[in-house]
Write a protein that holds these residues in place. Sequence first.
Motif, PDB file in Angstrom:
ATOM      1  N   UNK A 268       0.814  -1.217   0.000  1.00 46.94           N
ATOM      2  CA  UNK A 268       0.000   0.000   0.000  1.00 46.94           C
ATOM      3  C   UNK A 268       0.848   1.267   0.000  1.00 46.94           C
ATOM      4  N   UNK A 269       2.142   1.121  -0.330  1.00 47.78           N
ATOM      5  CA  UNK A 269       3.039   2.282  -0.391  1.00 47.78           C
ATOM      6  C   UNK A 269       3.268   2.686  -1.845  1.00 47.78           C
ATOM      7  N   UNK A 270       3.274   3.993  -2.089  1.00 48.31           N
ATOM      8  CA  UNK A 270       3.535   4.530  -3.425  1.00 48.31           C
ATOM      9  C   UNK A 270       5.032   4.844  -3.519  1.00 48.31           C
TER      10      UNK A 270
ATOM     11  N   UNK B 266      10.791   9.386  -5.261  1.00 46.93           N
ATOM     12  CA  UNK B 266      11.399  10.288  -6.248  1.00 46.93           C
ATOM     13  C   UNK B 266      10.944  11.720  -6.009  1.00 46.93           C
ATOM     14  N   UNK B 267       9.673  11.904  -5.668  1.00 46.23           N
ATOM     15  CA  UNK B 267       9.173  13.246  -5.354  1.00 46.23           C
ATOM     16  C   UNK B 267       9.955  13.822  -4.170  1.00 46.23           C
ATOM     17  N   UNK B 268      10.163  12.999  -3.146  1.00 50.39           N
ATOM     18  CA  UNK B 268      10.935  13.443  -1.987  1.00 50.39           C
ATOM     19  C   UNK B 268      12.339  13.874  -2.420  1.00 50.39           C
TER      20      UNK B 268
ATOM     21  N   UNK C  91       3.024  12.371   0.687  1.00 49.90           N
ATOM     22  CA  UNK C  91       4.304  12.137   1.365  1.00 49.90           C
ATOM     23  C   UNK C  91       4.195  12.476   2.847  1.00 49.90           C
ATOM     24  N   UNK C  92       3.605  13.628   3.137  1.00 46.87           N
ATOM     25  CA  UNK C  92       3.486  14.063   4.526  1.00 46.87           C
ATOM     26  C   UNK C  92       2.643  13.076   5.330  1.00 46.87           C
TER      27      UNK C  92
END
Length: 304
Positions: free
Chosen positions: A5-7, A12-14, A44-45
């Motif tokens: 369930x993790x994207x 990469x965005x981080x 992300x947050x």
Amino acid sequence: MNIANKDLNLLLVFQMLYQERNASLAAERMALSQPALSHKLNKLRHQFGDPLFVRAPRGLTPTPRAHELAPQVQHLVEQLELFYERCDGADMLTRPARLHLYSTDYLEQTLLPRLLPILRSQAPNLVLVTHNTRGQLPREALEKGTCDLAIAGFFTDLPDTFHQQRLLGEELVVLAARSNPHLTDGLDLEAFLACEHVLTTLTGDLDGLVDRALRAQGHRRRVIAGLSSFLAPARLVSGTDLLLTCLRSLAEDAAARDPELAVYPLPLALPRVELMQIWHERTHADPLRRWFRQKVWEVANHVE
């Protein structure tokens, strides 16, 4: 923990946000709209239970939690990129790509006439973009990935995350007009000091290797011009009393183009200039960039 369930794309965005510290620049690098990036940042947050990046006067600033996560995220992203690059490595030379090379006009003249035909024939969809180093190691560009390779003879004190390889070495010589009245008996140190000089300075500093060597012997030359090009000063020497101390290949190329010019040994004991190619650890294992570095080395090795 179950990662189903993790994207993982959020990693990469981080990394882009951590590198750029600016939402607009990060969105541009990822080809995302601002709303799309904001949506991913909110995810992300939520995923990490921390704001991660908060607004600052000049963009975004990472929270302590973001600083803690950054090395692990960078490692994971690099490993994932390397995994997929290895999976797709067979067609790396046919895929569209753009490489950024930081160097000088001297190196563009020396290497590119032989390098570009090789790139064109073996990697037809590759675009090479060159940038001037301006006399400094493009450290930030190498770290961010906006510079793939830097080549020059004046890079020192490299960080541990940088790699280097010697390309070629050249001695310094003196380019002068055959009609220079100070050189009727050849070029010795007395004649060298009697002439006025032009030089290349990428930073505006007129105190170079030659000047420091002269000062150690209690001498000083008169420099009347410092230019931001390696090629332009040679054009100022013809028909004048000026001297230009430069790399042998530059001097010999200028003399071949203009019979009025002659090449003399430098009347000072100076070491050869070692030209190095520099890259960051983040691109060390990249197949395309490794191939590119090899082609640069092959061309430079032949030049030498």
